[in-house]
Design a protein around this motif. Structure first.
Motif, PDB file in Angstrom:
ATOM      1  N   VAL A 147       0.758  -1.312  -0.190  1.00  0.00           N
ATOM      2  CA  VAL A 147      -0.026  -0.095   0.118  1.00  0.00           C
ATOM      3  C   VAL A 147       1.042   1.181   0.016  1.00  0.00           C
ATOM      4  CG1 VAL A 147      -1.741   1.352   1.256  1.00  0.00           C
ATOM      5  CG2 VAL A 147      -1.997  -1.154   0.901  1.00  0.00           C
ATOM      6  N   ALA A 151       0.722   4.143  -2.645  1.00  0.00           N
ATOM      7  CA  ALA A 151       0.218   5.636  -2.459  1.00  0.00           C
ATOM      8  C   ALA A 151       1.355   6.552  -2.811  1.00  0.00           C
ATOM      9  CB  ALA A 151       0.098   5.449  -0.784  1.00  0.00           C
ATOM     10  N   TRP A 152       2.619   6.085  -2.787  1.00  0.00           N
ATOM     11  CA  TRP A 152       3.695   7.274  -3.172  1.00  0.00           C
ATOM     12  C   TRP A 152       4.598   6.607  -4.219  1.00  0.00           C
ATOM     13  CZ3 TRP A 152       3.678   6.444   2.628  1.00  0.00           C
ATOM     14  CH2 TRP A 152       2.779   7.587   3.126  1.00  0.00           C
TER      15      TRP A 152
END
Length: 184
Positions: A147, A151-152
């Motif tokens: 995740v 996410a980044w």
């Protein structure tokens, strides 16, 4: 106590897979340590290391699957992980964004499948609560790291390398421990 342990080991069917698990677990651990200790590598080098790590990790999962009750699911997971590694290795102009997406997706799928396998096999592991908890912890770590990678995706090579390296070290050490536990 030692005699009981020795008798239990002598009555168990020895596994010929223990050495393969130990070798592959060491390889995954070394690749993870390379990512952690050398975080300033270029994107190309990260792609090669990540690809090799996913490929070796997938092969390790397939070898481990031979000993599980739900081997079809585990073999599928191992094949999926190995394919992700091959995709990264064969995609020469891969960007950090693409690496983050592939690694993130592979980690999430790996964590979910590992958790399902641990939960499905816990019935046969009565009295081995620590083993189930450890398996679920590793699965949760993989999902969290996946995740974070998704996410980044534009994160630096350092962060991605360290996060993926941590996950590989944990997986590799676990495979070595499993291999050593299976040795005759």
């Amino acid at each position: 106590m030692t005699t009981t342990y020795r008798q239990n080991r002598e009555t168990q069917r020895p596994s010929s897979l223990w050495s393969a698990l130990v070798i592959l677990g060491i390889a995954v651990t070394v690749l993870g340590l390379l990512l952690i200790t050398n975080p300033f590598t270029t994107v190309g080098a990260l792609a090669v290391i990540a690809g090799v790590a996913l490929l070796v990790s997938g092969i390790t999962e397939i070898v481990s699957a031979v000993r599980t009750e739900n081997s079809g699911s585990a073999i599928f997971f191992g094949a999926l992980t190995a394919v992700a590694g091959v995709v990264i290795l064969l995609w020469p102009g891969v960007t950090l964004h693409a690496i983050a997406l592939i690694v993130g997706a592979a980690l999430i799928v790996a964590g979910v499948v590992r958790a399902l396998l641990v939960l499905a096999s816990r019935n046969g592991q009565a009295g081995r609560t620590g083993s189930v908890a450890r398996g679920l912890l590793i699965a949760a770590l993989a999902v969290v790291l996946g995740v974070l990678a998704l996410a980044w995706p534009s994160s630096t090579v350092v962060v991605l390398a360290v996060l993926f390296g941590i996950q590989l070290v944990v997986t590799g050490v676990t495979e070595v421990a499993l291999g050593l536990a299976l040795r005759p």
